[in-house]
Design an enzyme around this catalytic site. Structure first.
Site, PDB file in Angstrom:
ATOM      1  N   GLY A  10     -27.000  29.395 -22.284  1.00  0.00           N
ATOM      2  CA  GLY A  10     -26.284  28.179 -21.906  1.00  0.00           C
ATOM      3  C   GLY A  10     -26.464  27.918 -20.422  1.00  0.00           C
ATOM      4  O   GLY A  10     -27.186  28.657 -19.740  1.00  0.00           O
ATOM      5  N   MET A  12     -25.324  27.289 -16.277  1.00  0.00           N
ATOM      6  CA  MET A  12     -24.533  28.087 -15.327  1.00  0.00           C
ATOM      7  C   MET A  12     -23.040  27.809 -15.550  1.00  0.00           C
ATOM      8  O   MET A  12     -22.665  26.726 -15.996  1.00  0.00           O
ATOM      9  CB  MET A  12     -24.919  27.737 -13.887  1.00  0.00           C
ATOM     10  CG  MET A  12     -26.275  28.317 -13.485  1.00  0.00           C
ATOM     11  SD  MET A  12     -26.713  27.978 -11.762  1.00  0.00           S
ATOM     12  CE  MET A  12     -25.532  29.022 -10.895  1.00  0.00           C
ATOM     13  N   GLU A  84     -29.037  37.943 -16.773  1.00  0.00           N
ATOM     14  CA  GLU A  84     -30.036  37.117 -16.069  1.00  0.00           C
ATOM     15  C   GLU A  84     -31.446  37.366 -16.600  1.00  0.00           C
ATOM     16  O   GLU A  84     -32.403  37.523 -15.825  1.00  0.00           O
ATOM     17  CB  GLU A  84     -29.996  37.411 -14.551  1.00  0.00           C
ATOM     18  CG  GLU A  84     -28.626  37.302 -13.915  1.00  0.00           C
ATOM     19  CD  GLU A  84     -28.159  35.864 -13.692  1.00  0.00           C
ATOM     20  OE1 GLU A  84     -28.872  34.926 -14.092  1.00  0.00           O
ATOM     21  OE2 GLU A  84     -27.068  35.697 -13.147  1.00  0.00           O
ATOM     22  N   HIS A 115     -33.072  23.855 -13.904  1.00  0.00           N
ATOM     23  CA  HIS A 115     -32.387  22.615 -13.511  1.00  0.00           C
ATOM     24  C   HIS A 115     -33.249  21.390 -13.784  1.00  0.00           C
ATOM     25  O   HIS A 115     -32.752  20.269 -13.795  1.00  0.00           O
ATOM     26  CB  HIS A 115     -31.976  22.674 -12.039  1.00  0.00           C
ATOM     27  CG  HIS A 115     -33.125  22.675 -11.079  1.00  0.00           C
ATOM     28  ND1 HIS A 115     -33.636  21.540 -10.525  1.00  0.00           N
ATOM     29  CD2 HIS A 115     -33.891  23.696 -10.609  1.00  0.00           C
ATOM     30  CE1 HIS A 115     -34.646  21.858  -9.734  1.00  0.00           C
ATOM     31  NE2 HIS A 115     -34.819  23.159  -9.771  1.00  0.00           N
ATOM     32  N   GLY A 164     -28.576  31.377  -6.596  1.00  0.00           N
ATOM     33  CA  GLY A 164     -27.504  30.683  -5.894  1.00  0.00           C
ATOM     34  C   GLY A 164     -26.314  30.418  -6.799  1.00  0.00           C
ATOM     35  O   GLY A 164     -26.322  30.806  -7.974  1.00  0.00           O
TER      36      GLY A 164
HETATM   37  P1  ADP Z   1     -22.292  32.354 -16.256  1.00  0.00           P
HETATM   38  O1  ADP Z   1     -22.802  33.749 -16.252  1.00  0.00           O
HETATM   39  O2  ADP Z   1     -22.616  31.605 -17.536  1.00  0.00           O
HETATM   40  O3  ADP Z   1     -22.735  31.566 -15.055  1.00  0.00           O
HETATM   41  P2  ADP Z   1     -19.692  33.519 -15.691  1.00  0.00           P
HETATM   42  O4  ADP Z   1     -19.273  34.349 -16.865  1.00  0.00           O
HETATM   43  O5  ADP Z   1     -20.216  34.223 -14.488  1.00  0.00           O
HETATM   44  O6  ADP Z   1     -20.716  32.379 -16.212  1.00  0.00           O
HETATM   45  O7  ADP Z   1     -18.484  32.642 -15.162  1.00  0.00           O
HETATM   46  C1  ADP Z   1     -17.632  31.935 -16.011  1.00  0.00           C
HETATM   47  C2  ADP Z   1     -16.440  31.498 -15.178  1.00  0.00           C
HETATM   48  O8  ADP Z   1     -16.844  30.530 -14.215  1.00  0.00           O
HETATM   49  C3  ADP Z   1     -15.353  30.811 -15.948  1.00  0.00           C
HETATM   50  O9  ADP Z   1     -14.488  31.757 -16.548  1.00  0.00           O
HETATM   51  C4  ADP Z   1     -14.648  30.014 -14.849  1.00  0.00           C
HETATM   52  O10 ADP Z   1     -13.677  30.814 -14.218  1.00  0.00           O
HETATM   53  C5  ADP Z   1     -15.728  29.765 -13.817  1.00  0.00           C
HETATM   54  N1  ADP Z   1     -16.208  28.381 -13.733  1.00  0.00           N
HETATM   55  C6  ADP Z   1     -16.599  27.774 -12.577  1.00  0.00           C
HETATM   56  N2  ADP Z   1     -17.045  26.514 -12.833  1.00  0.00           N
HETATM   57  C7  ADP Z   1     -16.943  26.308 -14.150  1.00  0.00           C
HETATM   58  C8  ADP Z   1     -17.285  25.205 -15.028  1.00  0.00           C
HETATM   59  N3  ADP Z   1     -17.800  24.066 -14.570  1.00  0.00           N
HETATM   60  N4  ADP Z   1     -17.067  25.368 -16.354  1.00  0.00           N
HETATM   61  C9  ADP Z   1     -16.541  26.526 -16.824  1.00  0.00           C
HETATM   62  N5  ADP Z   1     -16.205  27.586 -16.052  1.00  0.00           N
HETATM   63  C10 ADP Z   1     -16.414  27.494 -14.729  1.00  0.00           C
HETATM   64  P1  TMP Z   2     -25.644  32.253 -13.888  1.00  0.00           P
HETATM   65  O1  TMP Z   2     -26.215  31.639 -15.134  1.00  0.00           O
HETATM   66  O2  TMP Z   2     -25.098  33.615 -14.110  1.00  0.00           O
HETATM   67  O3  TMP Z   2     -24.676  31.362 -13.204  1.00  0.00           O
HETATM   68  O4  TMP Z   2     -26.840  32.516 -12.868  1.00  0.00           O
HETATM   69  C1  TMP Z   2     -27.997  31.730 -12.869  1.00  0.00           C
HETATM   70  C2  TMP Z   2     -28.898  32.129 -11.708  1.00  0.00           C
HETATM   71  O5  TMP Z   2     -30.150  31.446 -11.867  1.00  0.00           O
HETATM   72  C3  TMP Z   2     -28.378  31.729 -10.354  1.00  0.00           C
HETATM   73  O6  TMP Z   2     -28.729  32.723  -9.391  1.00  0.00           O
HETATM   74  C4  TMP Z   2     -29.135  30.451 -10.012  1.00  0.00           C
HETATM   75  C5  TMP Z   2     -30.451  30.682 -10.698  1.00  0.00           C
HETATM   76  N1  TMP Z   2     -31.141  29.454 -11.154  1.00  0.00           N
HETATM   77  C6  TMP Z   2     -32.503  29.304 -10.867  1.00  0.00           C
HETATM   78  O7  TMP Z   2     -33.124  30.171 -10.242  1.00  0.00           O
HETATM   79  N2  TMP Z   2     -33.162  28.188 -11.294  1.00  0.00           N
HETATM   80  C7  TMP Z   2     -32.536  27.203 -12.018  1.00  0.00           C
HETATM   81  O8  TMP Z   2     -33.181  26.212 -12.386  1.00  0.00           O
HETATM   82  C8  TMP Z   2     -31.131  27.374 -12.327  1.00  0.00           C
HETATM   83  C9  TMP Z   2     -30.410  26.334 -13.127  1.00  0.00           C
HETATM   84  C10 TMP Z   2     -30.476  28.513 -11.860  1.00  0.00           C
HETATM   85 MG    MG Z   3     -24.059  34.925 -15.128  1.00  0.00          MG
END
Ligand code: ADP
Ligand code: TMP
Ligand code: MG
Ligand code: ZN
Length: 182
Positions: A10, A12, A84, A115, A164
């Site tokens: 899914g 970020m 990741e 993105h 990031g």
């Molecule tokens: P991922 O690994 O998919 O990036 P994480 O498990 O690290 O997600 O983080 C999920 C948490 O991010 C949620 O529990 C919430 O606290 C926080 N969060 C920040 N922005 C959002 C958003 N736009 N939608 C949902 N959760 C968000």
């Molecule tokens: P997250 O899914 O746990 O939030 O982390 C995604 C990581 O991937 C974060 O470090 C940003 C990076 N990223 C890219 O390098 N390229 C992309 O196009 C996107 C959407 C995220």
């Molecule tokens: Mg993550």
């Protein structure tokens, strides 16, 4: 018995890491030995921990190449957890098959799309192999609905590999993605 592969994917902020950590907890509660991995490139919060956007974390081996995973497992390993996965080389596909054939359950979390809405190849390969796919959504940064399936880059250039967080990326639904892109 062969292991099972679960892939959590899914945009970020959709809770991929949080869900991966909850599976680690389930295995630990069951006194099953686990090995947790992340790519060395992801140094956002900590170099040897997997940390979610809400701050929860577990210790992990930070590795450069998929093959290294095989050096950390032994007869007792029951679950392998990898965050990741989009940043790993495509050989992860064969490494995961080897783990499943050894009877180890594998849980992978990672972005499905960049993105720019291009597929991350390693995640795509793992999705094709998965026994279970968990597709997560985030809250759309623009409209506030729980329907965000895409990630939009708002700063830092066009690169598709660019570690990031909130300073660079937002989660959005398709309508808002198209509106914001103009
Ligand atoms: P991922 O690994 O998919 O990036 P994480 O498990 O690290 O997600 O983080 C999920 C948490 O991010 C949620 O529990 C919430 O606290 C926080 N969060 C920040 N922005 C959002 C958003 N736009 N939608 C949902 N959760 C968000
Ligand atoms: P997250 O899914 O746990 O939030 O982390 C995604 C990581 O991937 C974060 O470090 C940003 C990076 N990223 C890219 O390098 N390229 C992309 O196009 C996107 C959407 C995220
Ligand atoms: Mg993550
Ligand atoms: Zn929206």
């Amino acid at each position: 018995m062969a292991g099972k592969l679960t892939v959590i994917t899914g945009p970020m902020y959709s809770g991929k890491t949080t869900e991966l950590l909850s599976f680690v907890e389930i295995y630990r509660l069951g006194r099953k030995e686990v090995a947790v991995f992340k790519p060395e490139i992801d140094n956002r919060y900590h170099s040897t921990m997997i940390v979610s956007h809400s701050g929860d974390g577990v210790e992990a081996f930070a590795i450069k190449k998929s093959k290294e995973i095989l050096e950390y497992i032994d007869q007792k390993t029951k679950g392998v957890f990898i965050d990741e996965v989009q940043f790993f080389d495509t050989e992860l596909f064969d490494v995961v098959k080897e783990l499943l054939d050894k009877g180890i359950d594998v849980f992978c979390a990672g972005l499905d799309l960049t993105h720019k809405q291009n597929p991350f190849e390693t995640t795509s390969l793992l999705l094709s192999l998965a026994d279970t796919v968990i597709k997560k959504k985030a809250v759309c940064h623009r409209c506030g609905e729980y329907n965000a399936t895409l990630t939009l880059k708002i700063a830092g250039g066009e690169e598709e590999i660019d570690v990031g967080g909130q300073e660079k990326y937002i989660a959005v639904c398709r309508n808002c993605y198209n509106t914001l892109k103009g």
